[in-house]
Write a protein that holds these residues in place. Structure first.
Motif, PDB file in Angstrom:
ATOM      1  N   VAL A   1       0.845  -1.197   0.000  1.00 50.49           N
ATOM      2  CA  VAL A   1       0.000   0.000   0.000  1.00 50.49           C
ATOM      3  C   VAL A   1       0.879   1.245   0.000  1.00 50.49           C
ATOM      4  CG1 VAL A   1      -1.567   1.374   1.416  1.00 50.49           C
ATOM      5  CG2 VAL A   1      -1.949  -1.071   1.188  1.00 50.49           C
ATOM      6  N   GLN A   2       0.412   2.300  -0.678  1.00 54.20           N
ATOM      7  CA  GLN A   2       1.050   3.596  -0.560  1.00 54.20           C
ATOM      8  C   GLN A   2      -0.006   4.693  -0.674  1.00 54.20           C
ATOM      9  OE1 GLN A   2       3.754   3.502  -4.002  1.00 54.20           O
ATOM     10  NE2 GLN A   2       2.584   5.192  -4.886  1.00 54.20           N
ATOM     11  N   PRO A   3       0.240   5.875  -0.094  1.00 52.95           N
ATOM     12  CA  PRO A   3      -0.749   6.955  -0.163  1.00 52.95           C
ATOM     13  C   PRO A   3      -0.668   7.690  -1.496  1.00 52.95           C
ATOM     14  CG  PRO A   3       1.150   7.672   1.086  1.00 52.95           C
ATOM     15  CD  PRO A   3       1.397   6.225   0.757  1.00 52.95           C
ATOM     16  N   LEU A   4      -1.808   8.188  -1.973  1.00 54.53           N
ATOM     17  CA  LEU A   4      -1.789   9.084  -3.114  1.00 54.53           C
ATOM     18  C   LEU A   4      -1.082  10.385  -2.721  1.00 54.53           C
ATOM     19  CD1 LEU A   4      -5.429   8.745  -4.530  1.00 54.53           C
ATOM     20  CD2 LEU A   4      -3.348   7.610  -5.349  1.00 54.53           C
ATOM     21  N   ASN A   5      -0.570  11.110  -3.707  1.00 57.68           N
ATOM     22  CA  ASN A   5       0.134  12.363  -3.416  1.00 57.68           C
ATOM     23  C   ASN A   5      -0.755  13.350  -2.663  1.00 57.68           C
ATOM     24  OD1 ASN A   5       2.408  11.399  -4.711  1.00 57.68           O
ATOM     25  ND2 ASN A   5       1.892  12.334  -6.673  1.00 57.68           N
ATOM     26  N   SER A   6      -2.054  13.321  -2.962  1.00 61.63           N
ATOM     27  CA  SER A   6      -2.988  14.272  -2.338  1.00 61.63           C
ATOM     28  C   SER A   6      -3.144  14.049  -0.840  1.00 61.63           C
ATOM     29  CB  SER A   6      -4.356  14.166  -3.014  1.00 61.63           C
ATOM     30  OG  SER A   6      -4.869  12.841  -2.915  1.00 61.63           O
ATOM     31  N   ILE A   7      -2.755  12.862  -0.362  1.00 64.96           N
ATOM     32  CA  ILE A   7      -2.899  12.555   1.065  1.00 64.96           C
ATOM     33  C   ILE A   7      -2.026  13.477   1.916  1.00 64.96           C
ATOM     34  CG2 ILE A   7      -2.445  10.793   2.823  1.00 64.96           C
ATOM     35  CD1 ILE A   7      -4.976  10.303   1.288  1.00 64.96           C
ATOM     36  N   PHE A   8      -0.912  13.934   1.356  1.00 65.22           N
ATOM     37  CA  PHE A   8      -0.008  14.789   2.137  1.00 65.22           C
ATOM     38  C   PHE A   8      -0.719  16.042   2.624  1.00 65.22           C
ATOM     39  CE2 PHE A   8       3.484  18.004   2.370  1.00 65.22           C
ATOM     40  CZ  PHE A   8       4.119  17.454   3.475  1.00 65.22           C
ATOM     41  N   ASP A   9      -1.547  16.636   1.773  1.00 61.24           N
ATOM     42  CA  ASP A   9      -2.303  17.816   2.192  1.00 61.24           C
ATOM     43  C   ASP A   9      -3.254  17.480   3.335  1.00 61.24           C
ATOM     44  OD1 ASP A   9      -1.085  19.410   0.290  1.00 61.24           O
ATOM     45  OD2 ASP A   9      -2.621  19.035  -1.228  1.00 61.24           O
ATOM     46  N   SER A  10      -3.841  16.269   3.290  1.00 63.15           N
ATOM     47  CA  SER A  10      -4.736  15.838   4.365  1.00 63.15           C
ATOM     48  C   SER A  10      -3.974  15.663   5.669  1.00 63.15           C
ATOM     49  CB  SER A  10      -5.428  14.527   3.980  1.00 63.15           C
ATOM     50  OG  SER A  10      -6.208  14.674   2.811  1.00 63.15           O
ATOM     51  N   GLN A  11      -2.761  15.125   5.594  1.00 63.90           N
ATOM     52  CA  GLN A  11      -1.936  14.970   6.795  1.00 63.90           C
ATOM     53  C   GLN A  11      -1.718  16.327   7.469  1.00 63.90           C
ATOM     54  OE1 GLN A  11       0.806  12.116   4.191  1.00 63.90           O
ATOM     55  NE2 GLN A  11       1.746  12.530   6.164  1.00 63.90           N
ATOM     56  N   LEU A  12      -1.297  17.297   6.675  1.00 70.21           N
ATOM     57  CA  LEU A  12      -1.007  18.622   7.230  1.00 70.21           C
ATOM     58  C   LEU A  12      -2.270  19.272   7.801  1.00 70.21           C
ATOM     59  CD1 LEU A  12       1.407  20.001   4.475  1.00 70.21           C
ATOM     60  CD2 LEU A  12       1.987  18.867   6.632  1.00 70.21           C
ATOM     61  N   ALA A  13      -3.396  19.094   7.100  1.00 68.98           N
ATOM     62  CA  ALA A  13      -4.648  19.698   7.556  1.00 68.98           C
ATOM     63  C   ALA A  13      -5.093  19.105   8.888  1.00 68.98           C
ATOM     64  CB  ALA A  13      -5.728  19.503   6.498  1.00 68.98           C
ATOM     65  N   ILE A  14      -4.979  17.788   9.025  1.00 70.85           N
ATOM     66  CA  ILE A  14      -5.384  17.131  10.269  1.00 70.85           C
ATOM     67  C   ILE A  14      -4.487  17.576  11.422  1.00 70.85           C
ATOM     68  CG2 ILE A  14      -5.527  14.900  11.453  1.00 70.85           C
ATOM     69  CD1 ILE A  14      -6.352  13.690   8.739  1.00 70.85           C
ATOM     70  N   MET A  15      -3.180  17.638  11.189  1.00 72.62           N
ATOM     71  CA  MET A  15      -2.254  18.065  12.239  1.00 72.62           C
ATOM     72  C   MET A  15      -2.524  19.506  12.662  1.00 72.62           C
ATOM     73  SD  MET A  15       1.066  16.238  10.506  1.00 72.62           S
ATOM     74  CE  MET A  15       2.237  17.300  11.333  1.00 72.62           C
TER      75      MET A  15
END
Length: 434
Positions: free
Chosen positions: A366-380
């Motif tokens: 499994v790997q995350p889509l590139n767009s997931i990085f924005d979600s990581q930052l938003a959640i943090m």
């Protein structure tokens, strides 16, 4: 990736096989190349095309096997169903039972295995699979009897002894687990799973010296061996078995090879840890015991190091990986929730807990889509208690999801479920704070 590797692969075919594919059709050559690359998604498209032109038993079974290998067990059973209903071949029912076990449907899987065993009591693979199913249900004594039966029928010795040792570890019979695993180790009949379990057993009986020697000689540790041994000494085996295999991010996994004939990752072996489904298991098939509650809250946490390091996007690319398409968060009572969404089922393993404010999952293929990085930052940014969410490419086809919080984690609950829509598969990660 296939386009880049194609010239190299074709050279290997021409030089290594003396023109073995020179008379093959273009489709056959493409299938051969994809098989060498373990490109299951590409192979699925080929077999779907074949079957759309002419349905046949062999190609349908092969397609079902491919879906099983990528973890899409529902689709595997859908294409397998006509074969099971119209043909009495054991291999069809056996694959169906494996899919059902992975899907958590032990009741139907048990009926299938009981029927198969009644017809072929001398089939060691059936007894071994029954043992895995029983272990997943927490019926360790019954599982042990099934594994012993498989062993007596000369089923794959490395697999069945590892499974027996796993049952002994789960029942805290570390001496017998050590003896069984040593019998493989001294004969050089082992993979990393054997060594993980052996080191854990040695640590639990207090033989730190032997554990340290094995860690060093097998080059299985990237950090301080004594630190890992100290952590393992505090861990207790999980009570529930997962059916997938892998190891702690602090260990170096030496064998992720796929069986040349079946293409499966030790599918008949218990995981090195135990939670799911079998997916259980990395770092000696063990999972952490609940940490004792600190006298005061977070000040007495054993905090993860470098928690203020900048989070970086996922690096590299994993061939044939399933994608994490969406990452969301929510508040729960005295805690937080993360949810991972994908269009395919995701197998995972909860890794041993080395810090009181950290959760680590190993996600298989499994790997995350590139767009997931924005979600990581938003959640943090949105959730002050979630200090870090990062996806780390292990380099062996798997991904580590690491969550670091500002407070001690009191409990965590990770489960795989389904939802509606395109990304119907979901992993829920709930954690509460002290």
């Amino acid at each position: 990736m296939v386009k880049k590797l194609l010239p190299i692969v074709m050279l290997a075919v021409l030089s290594g096989c003396s023109g073995g594919l020179s008379n093959a059709s273009e489709d056959d050559q493409k299938e051969y190349i994809l098989t060498q690359l373990n490109d299951y998604q590409g192979l699925i498209e080929i077999y779907r095309k074949k079957l759309s032109l002419q349905d046949n038993v062999d190609d349908r079974y092969h397609l079902s096997m491919l879906y099983n290998k990528i973890g899409d067990y529902n689709s595997s059973n859908i294409y397998l169903k006509p074969l099971v209903e119209s043909n009495g071949d054991t291999k069809y029912s056996l694959l169906q039972a494996k899919n059902l076990i992975e899907l958590g449907n032990e009741s139907d899987a048990r009926d299938i295995l009981d029927n198969l065993i009644s017809k072929d009591e001398a089939n060691g693979e059936l007894w071994n699979l029954q043992g895995i199913m029983l272990a997943q249900q927490g019926r360790y004594s019954d599982a042990m009897r099934s594994f012993e039966k498989a062993r007596g029928l000369f089923y794959n010795e490395e697999i069945v002894i590892n499974n027996i040792a796993m049952m002994e570890i789960l029942q805290q019979d570390y001496v017998n687990a050590r003896d069984n695993l040593l019998s493989l180790y001294v004969r050089k009949k082992y993979r990393s799973q054997t060594v993980y379990n052996l080191v854990y057993s040695l640590v639990k009986i207090g033989d730190y010296g032997s554990a340290r020697k094995i860690l060093v000689s097998e080059k299985m540790i990237l950090s301080d061996a004594d630190e890992l041994i100290s952590s393992l000494a505090k861990l207790s085996p999980r009570e529930q078995v997962q059916l997938n295999v892998q190891n702690n991010s602090k260990w170096v996994k030496k064998d992720s090879q796929i069986d040349e004939k079946s293409g499966s990752h030790n599918e008949s072996s218990l995981p090195v840890s135990v939670n799911k489904s079998l997916s259980e298991q990395h770092a000696a098939n063990i999972a952490p015991a609940p940490a004792p509650a600190p006298a005061v809250a977070s000040k007495q946490c054993d905090l993860a190091e470098n928690q203020n390091d900048k989070v970086l996007p996922f690096k590299g690319k994993i061939a044939n990986a399933k994608s994490i398409a969406i990452l969301t968060s929510a508040s729960i009572t005295n805690g937080d929730r993360l949810a991972l969404y994908s269009s395919y089922p995701i197998n995972f393993m909860l890794l041993p807990k080395l810090y009181d404010n950290q959760i680590e999952l190993e996600l298989f293929s499994v790997q995350p889509l590139n767009s997931i990085f924005d979600s990581q930052l938003a959640i943090m940014n949105k959730r002050p208690d979630v200090k870090k969410i990062e996806f780390i490419n292990k380099g062996d086809g798997n991904t580590i999801l690491r969550i670091i919080t500002a407070r001690c984690i009191k409990s965590e609950s990770i489960k795989r479920t389904t939802t509606t829509g395109k990304n119907k598969e979901k992993i829920l990660i709930d954690f509460t704070y002290e």
